[in-house]
Design a protein around this motif. Structure first.
Motif: not given
Length: 157
Positions: A24, A55, A124
């Protein structure tokens, strides 16, 4: 309960992009923000606020933001702590950004800069202006995108 922060400042250095062990992306950068009031010597003081983006927003920040560039960050205030090598508890206060606007170029860049008005992160996801709310009604940083009149003497770096 509400935990919301909106910051407008200049980057003190290029964002630092790292990846967690799970892959991530996380980017960290600091915004320098002048206070409206002056101290007893008549000088403006500056706050240096750390910002964290996760993200895809982190990757976009690392790609488009540079030292000296003006940016706006919207997110929540987070306080975390850890023990340092001496066994002391260290507290860190930072903004976890879910929206970052890329407002203008820094020194040596074009004054128009890159506008990241369509980039926002909700766990994200990337959304653009076509499928998000009316940005000019809800976005406190929307406008004509003209450069702000600020001299280099006002910058802390």
């Amino acid at each position: 309960m509400i935990n919301r922060a909106i910051l407008l400042g200049r980057l003190t250095k290029d964002p630092e992009l790292r990846y967690t062990p799970n892959g991530v992306a996380v980017a960290t950068f600091t915004l320098a923000i002048d206070r409206r009031t002056t101290n007893q010597q008549g000088e403006r003081e500056t706050d240096f606020i750390p910002v964290v983006a996760w993200r895809q927003l982190a990757e976009l920040c690392a790609q488009y933001l540079k030292k000296g560039q003006q940016a706006a960050a919207e997110g929540r205030i987070q306080v975390r702590n850890y023990e340092n090598k001496e066994g002391r508890k260290v507290y860190v206060t930072e903004i976890v950004a879910d929206n970052v606007q890329f407002l203008s170029g820094g020194q040596g860049q074009s004054s128009g800069g890159h506008t990241g008005g369509g980039f926002e992160s909700d766990f994200g996801e990337q959304r653009n202006n076509n499928n998000r709310r009316d940005s000019f009604n809800d976005n406190p940083f929307a406008g004509d995108q003209k450069p702000i009149d600020i001299s280099d003497d006002d910058l802390p770096f």
